[in-house]
Design a protein around this motif. Structure first.
Motif, PDB file in Angstrom:
ATOM      1  N   THR A 222       4.291   0.290  12.153  1.00 28.98           N
ATOM      2  CA  THR A 222       3.515  -0.376  11.017  1.00 28.98           C
ATOM      3  C   THR A 222       4.206  -1.392  10.068  1.00 28.98           C
ATOM      4  OG1 THR A 222       2.165   1.755  10.802  1.00 28.98           O
ATOM      5  CG2 THR A 222       1.944   0.376   8.892  1.00 28.98           C
ATOM      6  N   LEU A 223       3.848  -2.453   9.805  1.00 29.76           N
ATOM      7  CA  LEU A 223       4.341  -3.400   8.887  1.00 29.76           C
ATOM      8  C   LEU A 223       3.308  -3.658   7.726  1.00 29.76           C
ATOM      9  CD1 LEU A 223       5.791  -5.834   7.791  1.00 29.76           C
ATOM     10  CD2 LEU A 223       4.430  -7.155   9.425  1.00 29.76           C
ATOM     11  N   VAL A 224       3.948  -3.339   6.298  1.00 30.08           N
ATOM     12  CA  VAL A 224       2.997  -3.766   5.065  1.00 30.08           C
ATOM     13  C   VAL A 224       3.628  -4.853   4.401  1.00 30.08           C
ATOM     14  CG1 VAL A 224       2.019  -1.492   5.121  1.00 30.08           C
ATOM     15  CG2 VAL A 224       4.127  -1.796   3.913  1.00 30.08           C
ATOM     16  N   THR A 225       2.770  -5.438   3.952  1.00 29.57           N
ATOM     17  CA  THR A 225       3.151  -6.835   3.061  1.00 29.57           C
ATOM     18  C   THR A 225       2.079  -7.086   1.869  1.00 29.57           C
ATOM     19  OG1 THR A 225       4.021  -8.879   2.745  1.00 29.57           O
ATOM     20  CG2 THR A 225       2.516  -8.699   4.442  1.00 29.57           C
ATOM     21  N   THR A 226       2.262  -8.054   1.309  1.00 30.07           N
ATOM     22  CA  THR A 226       1.153  -8.299   0.382  1.00 30.07           C
ATOM     23  C   THR A 226      -0.465  -8.492   0.969  1.00 30.07           C
ATOM     24  OG1 THR A 226       2.601  -9.611  -0.968  1.00 30.07           O
ATOM     25  CG2 THR A 226       0.431  -9.913  -1.437  1.00 30.07           C
ATOM     26  N   GLY A 227      -1.352  -7.604   0.486  1.00 30.11           N
ATOM     27  CA  GLY A 227      -2.549  -7.519   0.880  1.00 30.11           C
ATOM     28  C   GLY A 227      -2.748  -7.395   2.446  1.00 30.11           C
ATOM     29  N   GLN A 228      -1.922  -6.771   3.270  1.00 37.32           N
ATOM     30  CA  GLN A 228      -1.727  -6.891   4.665  1.00 37.32           C
ATOM     31  C   GLN A 228      -1.187  -5.405   5.333  1.00 37.32           C
ATOM     32  OE1 GLN A 228      -3.203  -9.055   6.828  1.00 37.32           O
ATOM     33  NE2 GLN A 228      -4.062 -10.329   4.808  1.00 37.32           N
TER      34      GLN A 228
ATOM     35  N   TYR B 103      -2.205  -4.532  -8.148  1.00 33.93           N
ATOM     36  CA  TYR B 103      -1.036  -3.987  -7.287  1.00 33.93           C
ATOM     37  C   TYR B 103      -0.716  -5.119  -6.263  1.00 33.93           C
ATOM     38  CZ  TYR B 103      -1.534   0.725  -9.496  1.00 33.93           C
ATOM     39  OH  TYR B 103      -1.524   1.634 -10.323  1.00 33.93           O
ATOM     40  N   MET B 104      -1.853  -5.843  -5.780  1.00 35.92           N
ATOM     41  CA  MET B 104      -1.818  -6.902  -4.758  1.00 35.92           C
ATOM     42  C   MET B 104      -1.699  -6.287  -3.301  1.00 35.92           C
ATOM     43  SD  MET B 104      -2.102  -9.698  -6.599  1.00 35.92           S
ATOM     44  CE  MET B 104      -1.698 -11.087  -5.263  1.00 35.92           C
ATOM     45  N   PHE B 105      -2.100  -5.038  -3.537  1.00 34.08           N
ATOM     46  CA  PHE B 105      -2.046  -4.281  -2.087  1.00 34.08           C
ATOM     47  C   PHE B 105      -2.926  -3.114  -2.627  1.00 34.08           C
ATOM     48  CE2 PHE B 105      -0.569  -0.778   0.819  1.00 34.08           C
ATOM     49  CZ  PHE B 105      -0.752  -1.662   1.992  1.00 34.08           C
ATOM     50  N   GLU B 106      -4.112  -2.963  -1.740  1.00 32.44           N
ATOM     51  CA  GLU B 106      -5.227  -2.260  -2.447  1.00 32.44           C
ATOM     52  C   GLU B 106      -5.891  -1.585  -1.283  1.00 32.44           C
ATOM     53  OE1 GLU B 106      -8.973  -0.756  -3.609  1.00 32.44           O
ATOM     54  OE2 GLU B 106      -8.716  -2.822  -2.833  1.00 32.44           O
ATOM     55  N   ALA B 107      -6.343  -0.139  -1.071  1.00 33.48           N
ATOM     56  CA  ALA B 107      -6.765   0.519   0.018  1.00 33.48           C
ATOM     57  C   ALA B 107      -7.894  -0.230   0.633  1.00 33.48           C
ATOM     58  CB  ALA B 107      -6.970   1.924  -0.257  1.00 33.48           C
ATOM     59  N   ASN B 108      -8.905  -0.448  -0.310  1.00 35.56           N
ATOM     60  CA  ASN B 108     -10.297  -0.907   0.216  1.00 35.56           C
ATOM     61  C   ASN B 108     -10.390  -2.511   0.527  1.00 35.56           C
ATOM     62  OD1 ASN B 108     -11.521   1.401  -0.272  1.00 35.56           O
ATOM     63  ND2 ASN B 108     -11.844   0.811  -2.504  1.00 35.56           N
ATOM     64  N   SER B 109      -9.198  -3.301   0.016  1.00 36.55           N
ATOM     65  CA  SER B 109      -9.642  -4.673   0.312  1.00 36.55           C
ATOM     66  C   SER B 109      -8.195  -5.404   1.151  1.00 36.55           C
ATOM     67  CB  SER B 109      -9.241  -5.448  -1.049  1.00 36.55           C
ATOM     68  OG  SER B 109      -8.052  -5.133  -1.740  1.00 36.55           O
TER      69      SER B 109
ATOM     70  N   GLY C  74       5.715  -4.430  -7.397  1.00 32.19           N
ATOM     71  CA  GLY C  74       6.410  -3.564  -6.433  1.00 32.19           C
ATOM     72  C   GLY C  74       5.631  -3.315  -5.357  1.00 32.19           C
ATOM     73  N   GLY C  75       5.995  -2.157  -4.641  1.00 36.84           N
ATOM     74  CA  GLY C  75       5.090  -1.814  -3.444  1.00 36.84           C
ATOM     75  C   GLY C  75       5.063  -2.970  -2.413  1.00 36.84           C
ATOM     76  N   PRO C  76       4.279  -3.034  -1.242  1.00 38.39           N
ATOM     77  CA  PRO C  76       4.346  -4.057  -0.523  1.00 38.39           C
ATOM     78  C   PRO C  76       4.344  -5.258  -1.135  1.00 38.39           C
ATOM     79  CG  PRO C  76       2.855  -2.276   0.201  1.00 38.39           C
ATOM     80  CD  PRO C  76       3.105  -1.939  -1.062  1.00 38.39           C
ATOM     81  N   HIS C  77       3.905  -5.618  -2.020  1.00 34.50           N
ATOM     82  CA  HIS C  77       3.583  -6.919  -2.705  1.00 34.50           C
ATOM     83  C   HIS C  77       5.097  -7.552  -3.129  1.00 34.50           C
ATOM     84  CE1 HIS C  77       2.455 -10.778  -4.801  1.00 34.50           C
ATOM     85  NE2 HIS C  77       2.521 -10.173  -6.071  1.00 34.50           N
ATOM     86  N   GLY C  78       5.897  -6.417  -3.702  1.00 36.69           N
ATOM     87  CA  GLY C  78       7.320  -6.678  -3.921  1.00 36.69           C
ATOM     88  C   GLY C  78       8.235  -6.910  -2.897  1.00 36.69           C
ATOM     89  N   ASP C  79       8.123  -6.146  -1.627  1.00 33.98           N
ATOM     90  CA  ASP C  79       8.978  -6.192  -0.568  1.00 33.98           C
ATOM     91  C   ASP C  79       8.204  -5.589   0.585  1.00 33.98           C
ATOM     92  OD1 ASP C  79      11.144  -6.156   1.016  1.00 33.98           O
ATOM     93  OD2 ASP C  79      12.092  -4.220   0.085  1.00 33.98           O
ATOM     94  N   SER C  80       8.467  -6.145   1.535  1.00 30.90           N
ATOM     95  CA  SER C  80       7.527  -5.689   3.014  1.00 30.90           C
ATOM     96  C   SER C  80       8.219  -4.419   3.460  1.00 30.90           C
ATOM     97  CB  SER C  80       7.694  -6.894   3.859  1.00 30.90           C
ATOM     98  OG  SER C  80       9.095  -6.978   4.445  1.00 30.90           O
ATOM     99  N   GLY C  81       7.450  -3.690   4.008  1.00 26.35           N
ATOM    100  CA  GLY C  81       7.719  -2.386   4.777  1.00 26.35           C
ATOM    101  C   GLY C  81       7.599  -2.192   6.086  1.00 26.35           C
ATOM    102  N   LEU C  82       8.568  -1.516   6.679  1.00 22.46           N
ATOM    103  CA  LEU C  82       8.378  -1.149   7.998  1.00 22.46           C
ATOM    104  C   LEU C  82       8.509   0.276   8.428  1.00 22.46           C
ATOM    105  CD1 LEU C  82      10.533  -3.928   9.157  1.00 22.46           C
ATOM    106  CD2 LEU C  82       8.314  -3.906   9.570  1.00 22.46           C
TER     107      LEU C  82
END
Length: 418
Positions: A43-49, A82-88, A246-254
């Motif tokens: 899984t990769l997470v980033t801003t809104g994705q 948060y620029m990273f949200e469950a529904n959107s 913070g979160g995926p908007h502040g830094d991508s995650g892998l």
């Protein structure tokens, strides 16, 4: 001369841990509906994705979007700011069928001869310095963040500005004979709501961590660990200042990027393979759980005070290439570590099929491992429910963290005459 040792942890809302939790939620759903699934899911997470990728061999079909959104919602990413949200958030899946070249090396006509899903070496470690046989610095680092998460989820009125992303770090001073003497430094960085003025924000966060979170944590510890806290601890609370983004908007995650947090905080050793997103045929995961199980039971049996256990495999081969034991000179028996290792091999069958059976690994037990460490956790039985896209639901009673059980202590004592 005394020395310092440091370990860190990250919260469930850290980008890398979001990725781990999504990958392991998919594993759990595959295991619930088809326990023989072979899965490697990244899984990769980033801003809104969110991007899902990997290989699967299974008889079931999952609604990966719904599963992913539920994980993100449960963590607490539920606000648009948060620029990273469950529904959107957007979710892209590139999961495809597993290579037959790999699968043919794992599956066998006789299940007992199931081959290892990959080559490599895995390590398990245990020490008697804590009641759960984990290194103290890592254990405290996890507990600080778990305390903060408990407040955020269950008592937001206590500290009302906490956001999901956070990191912690603890430095312990040890004596020459490796006994913890005191806590030297505690570092906490937590994402937070915006404040009107930065100096007020920093002062309040520092005050709340030191006067609310730390005392709550300390009160839950045994007396001997409470004694390690003192008024000389150096605190670095949000040392860079503002931490709103913070979160995926502040830094991508892998997936798989926090393997030291997942294991022993830098104590012992690590074979390099990640855990989350992998079914138990991948010995990166099952072998690491099995060696932890061995190490913990060895220390609990009084065979040694500290131990590192290594196992290694060739892809497609059931029998391990070797088992290694290092008791760091703390063994209580008149045997070399090599002799101890050979005796341990006779107690624990380390072929992948037998690890899966012994630790009940073909069950949906993995979501709980994906934050706050895979080791040192509470062994318990829980009931979990899973829903398929066609509306079918499965309710399973499963046993979590089976590799933490002390169910081989008597066998080890008997084998070594303890």
């Amino acid at each position: 001369m005394s020395y310092l040792f440091t370990s860190e942890s990250v919260s469930e809302g850290h980008p890398d841990k979001i990725a781990d939790q999504i990958s392991d939620a998919l594993i759990d759903h595959f295991m619930a509906f088809d326990p023989q699934s072979k899965v490697a899911c990244e899984t990769l997470v980033t801003t809104g994705q969110v991007v899902l990728a990997g290989e699967v061999n299974t008889n079931t079909y999952l609604d990966v979007q719904s599963i992913t959104r539920e994980v993100i919602r449960k963590i607490g990413y539920t606000k648009s700011e948060y620029m990273f949200e469950a529904n959107s958030c957007g979710i892209f899946s590139a999961i495809h069928e597993q290579s037959q070249d790999i699968n043919q090396g794992v599956d066998r006509s006789s299940p007992e001869e199931q081959g290892a899903g990959d080559q490599g070496m895995m390590f398990g470690y245990a020490t008697k310095e804590t009641s759960n046989y984990m290194p103290l610095a890592l254990d405290l680092s996890h507990k600080i963040l778990q305390e903060m998460a408990g407040i955020r989820h269950n008592e937001p009125e206590v500290i009302d500005y906490l956001r999901p992303d956070a990191k912690s770090q603890v430095t312990i001073e040890y004596s020459d004979d490796n006994v913890p003497q005191r806590i030297d430094t505690i570092v906490v960085s937590t994402q937070h709501d915006d404040f009107d003025t930065e100096p007020v924000m920093l002062a309040k966060i520092k005050k709340d961590i030191i006067e609310i979170v730390i005392p709550r944590l300390k009160a839950k510890l045994p007396a001997e660990l409470q004694a390690l806290f003192n008024n000389k601890i150096q605190y670095h609370i949000n040392p860079t200042g503002k931490f709103v983004i913070g979160g995926p908007h502040g830094d991508s995650g892998l997936t798989g990027r926090k393997i030291i947090v997942d294991t022993y905080g830098g104590k012992g050793a690590h074979g390099g393979g990640a855990f989350s997103g992998k079914d138990p045929s991948k010995v990166d995961r099952s072998g690491a759980y099995a060696t932890r199980h061995i190490a913990k039971n060895m220390v609990a049996a009084g065979l040694c005070d500290e131990v590192l256990v290594q196992v290694s495999y060739a892809i497609g081969v059931a029998k391990p290439c070797g088992v290694f034991v290092n008791t760091y000179g703390t063994s209580k028996v008149d045997m070399t570590d090599g002799e101890i290792a050979r005796k341990i091999e006779g107690i624990f069958d380390m072929r992948p099929y037998f690890i899966e059976q012994r630790l009940k690994l073909r069950n949906p037990i993995y979501s709980e491992t994906a934050a706050y460490g895979h080791m040192g956790r509470k062994n318990e039985v829980v009931t979990k429910t899973f829903r398929a896209p066609d509306g079918t639901t499965i309710t399973r009673e499963v046993e979590l963290f089976t590799w933490e059980k002390l169910d081989f202590v008597d066998q080890i004592k008997s084998a070594f005459g303890l």
